[in-house]
Design a protein around this motif. Sequence first.
Motif, PDB file in Angstrom:
ATOM      1  N   TYR A  60      47.304  31.236  25.116  1.00  0.00           N
ATOM      2  CA  TYR A  60      48.737  31.191  25.411  1.00  0.00           C
ATOM      3  C   TYR A  60      49.472  30.197  24.523  1.00  0.00           C
ATOM      4  O   TYR A  60      50.703  30.221  24.438  1.00  0.00           O
ATOM      5  CB  TYR A  60      48.959  30.791  26.872  1.00  0.00           C
ATOM      6  CG  TYR A  60      48.523  31.810  27.886  1.00  0.00           C
ATOM      7  CD1 TYR A  60      49.420  32.712  28.435  1.00  0.00           C
ATOM      8  CD2 TYR A  60      47.196  31.872  28.308  1.00  0.00           C
ATOM      9  CE1 TYR A  60      49.017  33.643  29.384  1.00  0.00           C
ATOM     10  CE2 TYR A  60      46.781  32.792  29.251  1.00  0.00           C
ATOM     11  CZ  TYR A  60      47.699  33.668  29.787  1.00  0.00           C
ATOM     12  OH  TYR A  60      47.292  34.585  30.719  1.00  0.00           O
ATOM     13  N   VAL A  87      42.488  36.690  20.770  1.00  0.00           N
ATOM     14  CA  VAL A  87      43.783  37.271  20.430  1.00  0.00           C
ATOM     15  C   VAL A  87      44.877  36.514  21.174  1.00  0.00           C
ATOM     16  O   VAL A  87      44.927  36.549  22.408  1.00  0.00           O
ATOM     17  CB  VAL A  87      43.843  38.760  20.813  1.00  0.00           C
ATOM     18  CG1 VAL A  87      45.157  39.373  20.350  1.00  0.00           C
ATOM     19  CG2 VAL A  87      42.657  39.513  20.233  1.00  0.00           C
ATOM     20  N   ARG A  89      48.165  35.656  23.129  1.00  0.00           N
ATOM     21  CA  ARG A  89      48.921  36.528  24.026  1.00  0.00           C
ATOM     22  C   ARG A  89      50.106  37.169  23.329  1.00  0.00           C
ATOM     23  O   ARG A  89      50.491  38.288  23.639  1.00  0.00           O
ATOM     24  CB  ARG A  89      49.402  35.734  25.242  1.00  0.00           C
ATOM     25  CG  ARG A  89      48.270  35.308  26.170  1.00  0.00           C
ATOM     26  CD  ARG A  89      47.727  36.472  26.956  1.00  0.00           C
ATOM     27  NE  ARG A  89      46.529  36.101  27.709  1.00  0.00           N
ATOM     28  CZ  ARG A  89      45.899  36.912  28.559  1.00  0.00           C
ATOM     29  NH1 ARG A  89      46.344  38.124  28.754  1.00  0.00           N
ATOM     30  NH2 ARG A  89      44.816  36.512  29.192  1.00  0.00           N
ATOM     31  N   ARG A  92      49.123  40.607  21.940  1.00  0.00           N
ATOM     32  CA  ARG A  92      48.384  41.550  22.763  1.00  0.00           C
ATOM     33  C   ARG A  92      48.843  42.993  22.577  1.00  0.00           C
ATOM     34  O   ARG A  92      48.127  43.920  22.904  1.00  0.00           O
ATOM     35  CB  ARG A  92      48.460  41.147  24.235  1.00  0.00           C
ATOM     36  CG  ARG A  92      47.569  39.950  24.560  1.00  0.00           C
ATOM     37  CD  ARG A  92      46.123  40.279  24.202  1.00  0.00           C
ATOM     38  NE  ARG A  92      45.262  39.117  24.222  1.00  0.00           N
ATOM     39  CZ  ARG A  92      44.514  38.758  25.245  1.00  0.00           C
ATOM     40  NH1 ARG A  92      44.542  39.452  26.358  1.00  0.00           N
ATOM     41  NH2 ARG A  92      43.747  37.694  25.158  1.00  0.00           N
ATOM     42  N   ALA A  99      44.414  42.938  16.148  1.00  0.00           N
ATOM     43  CA  ALA A  99      43.905  42.008  17.161  1.00  0.00           C
ATOM     44  C   ALA A  99      42.598  41.383  16.696  1.00  0.00           C
ATOM     45  O   ALA A  99      42.385  40.167  16.838  1.00  0.00           O
ATOM     46  CB  ALA A  99      43.708  42.739  18.486  1.00  0.00           C
ATOM     47  N   ARG A 125      39.554  45.417  24.716  1.00  0.00           N
ATOM     48  CA  ARG A 125      39.867  46.782  24.263  1.00  0.00           C
ATOM     49  C   ARG A 125      38.665  47.474  23.637  1.00  0.00           C
ATOM     50  O   ARG A 125      38.688  48.682  23.402  1.00  0.00           O
ATOM     51  CB  ARG A 125      41.051  46.736  23.303  1.00  0.00           C
ATOM     52  CG  ARG A 125      42.349  46.395  24.032  1.00  0.00           C
ATOM     53  CD  ARG A 125      43.425  45.915  23.098  1.00  0.00           C
ATOM     54  NE  ARG A 125      43.816  46.929  22.137  1.00  0.00           N
ATOM     55  CZ  ARG A 125      44.701  46.712  21.161  1.00  0.00           C
ATOM     56  NH1 ARG A 125      45.246  45.517  21.024  1.00  0.00           N
ATOM     57  NH2 ARG A 125      45.017  47.679  20.328  1.00  0.00           N
ATOM     58  N   GLY A 161      40.290  38.585  31.465  1.00  0.00           N
ATOM     59  CA  GLY A 161      40.546  39.318  30.234  1.00  0.00           C
ATOM     60  C   GLY A 161      39.323  39.779  29.484  1.00  0.00           C
ATOM     61  O   GLY A 161      39.440  40.238  28.340  1.00  0.00           O
TER      62      GLY A 161
END
Length: 325
Positions: A60, A87, A89, A92, A99, A125, A161
């Motif tokens: 963050y 990555v 935020r 994202r 990423a 992902r 996450g």
Amino acid sequence: MSTPEELAGRLRGTVLPAVLTPMDASGAVALPALRRYAERIAAERIGGVAVWAHTGRGLYLTAADRRRVLALWRETVDVPVVAGAGVPRALRGASLEDAEDAAVSMAAEAAELGADAVMVYPMARHHGLTDAVERAVRLHERVAEASGLPVLGFFLHAEAGGYPYSPELVRRLLDLPSAAGIKIATLDRAVDCQDAIRAAERGRALVVTGEDRMFGPSLMWGADTALVGIAAARAGLTTAVLDAWTAGDAAGFLRASGRLDRFAEATFHAPIEGYVQRMLWAAVWEGAIPEEAAFDPYGPPPSDAERRAVVTCLERLAKEDDTAA
């Protein structure tokens, strides 16, 4: 710069706090408070520190704040600094390729700032892709190439996450020449934790527990090092458990593990993202972070009842310490 084997040898059997990032009510990093906190952590008997980790809200932070945070820790501690690489935020919504590039760039930045190792956040992902294992392995290879540092894999639960690493992926990551080990943080998934530890038992590599809520059991299942958020405020409480286990002190381990588990019960519960704020409250109670720098703008709204539970737990543990003395 240490080789992966040298770093593993130095860290094995130690605790690395996943350190907090003090922030004010506006969400700005409070650098004077961070320096005081870093000095407090540096005085503990620790094996290293983990910066830019989930507990410190590393993904963050702005790029400028990330640099300030790591530079300050590098100046303050004389133990290995492990930096998270993932990555941010703000990116994202980027393509998967962008990423992955961002995670590699963060790792290279950490090396430039003096980190000793990189811990690669899982790329959520990747989960479900037909080439997920190959992409994850390649990401770790790229991180190692860009940073030149030993690399820790990071099996992180979905609530933070991540996604569950298969035993195959754990083994593939630890077969990389750059691998120093793997951190396992499954939250409350005992079978996943056991399977990952079993797959990670490779001899030279670190098997790092990130299981704040299953800390004692994860050591019994085979973890040999700890990188945990719960040590961000109570490093000594955490170290006592690992020390007793390593020494084969069954009675001491049972006692220390029970104490740590009570603190974990007060800080790691639903909503789980609230644990960062709860650890900040604990750090305030400990005198490590001032009240005005103990805000987590990224977690759920805090409640007075949650804070009372944290403080009550700490007071009871302190009373036990006084009685034992």
